[in-house]
Design an enzyme around this catalytic site. Sequence first.
Site, PDB file in Angstrom:
ATOM      1  N   ASP A  69      -1.466  -0.635   6.050  1.00  0.00           N
ATOM      2  CA  ASP A  69      -1.682  -0.120   7.405  1.00  0.00           C
ATOM      3  C   ASP A  69      -3.130  -0.172   7.869  1.00  0.00           C
ATOM      4  OD1 ASP A  69      -2.284   2.024   5.497  1.00  0.00           O
ATOM      5  OD2 ASP A  69      -2.575   3.255   7.283  1.00  0.00           O
ATOM      6  N   ASP A 129       0.865  -1.168   0.000  1.00  0.00           N
ATOM      7  CA  ASP A 129       0.000   0.000   0.000  1.00  0.00           C
ATOM      8  C   ASP A 129       0.910   1.229   0.000  1.00  0.00           C
ATOM      9  OD1 ASP A 129      -2.398   1.580   0.467  1.00  0.00           O
ATOM     10  OD2 ASP A 129      -1.743   1.734   2.547  1.00  0.00           O
ATOM     11  N   ASP A 135      -0.306   5.062   1.010  1.00  0.00           N
ATOM     12  CA  ASP A 135      -0.627   5.997   2.092  1.00  0.00           C
ATOM     13  C   ASP A 135      -0.619   5.291   3.445  1.00  0.00           C
ATOM     14  OD1 ASP A 135      -1.366   8.364   0.435  1.00  0.00           O
ATOM     15  OD2 ASP A 135      -2.900   7.000  -0.299  1.00  0.00           O
TER      16      ASP A 135
END
Length: 214
Positions: free
Chosen positions: A165, A7, A9
């Site tokens: 995250d 990922d 961001d």
Amino acid sequence: MITAIFDLDGTLADTICDLGDAVNYGLEKLGCPTHDYAAYKKMVGNGAKKLCERALPEGKNDKAAELHGLFKEYYSAHYLDKTRLYDGIKETLEKLQSRGVVLAVATNKPEDVAREIVWELLPDIDFVKVLGGVDYRPHKPDSAILIEIFAALPDAENRVYMIGDSNVDVQTAKNTGIMSIGCAWGFRGRAELEAEGADYIAERASDIADIILK
């Protein structure tokens, strides 16, 4: 062959300030209340359109398309004002690359901006694919984005990890039948990752290499 799909961001880079500034720009133009950066950490994860919908006050959903347009106008010129790699990310990616791990990025961030950020901040990392949010492909946690990456992999016999995250990244891994590594330093934190059932939790960037290369 090992593949690590990241990922963007909250995983590779801390982008929350630039994202928040872009949405707040649009909210101010529309005469709506703005939010602090901490609030945006709970709104991101499902793409820019959904971010704009979540940022609007109750009863203003009809402004979502207009806010999204203002967001794009601002963000396209300011996506690297405050965005920075997290500590140890560059070194971790270099280590994985040196050990022959195939690297890719799968994000819900608009694809054109995602590629610019990755190429600007990580010019020496050879990603097999950098894919982001586009109108023709479902967003994560749908597995479509990972399936597209799989088609570009050099070896069908792959051990694949999805690294992110948020619960969206863990769900994406589950929907695709691969392992997940949750990044505790990101926008959502360890508790959300554990609750979603991440296979592994990384407290720092170097833990990712330790998990994958063990």
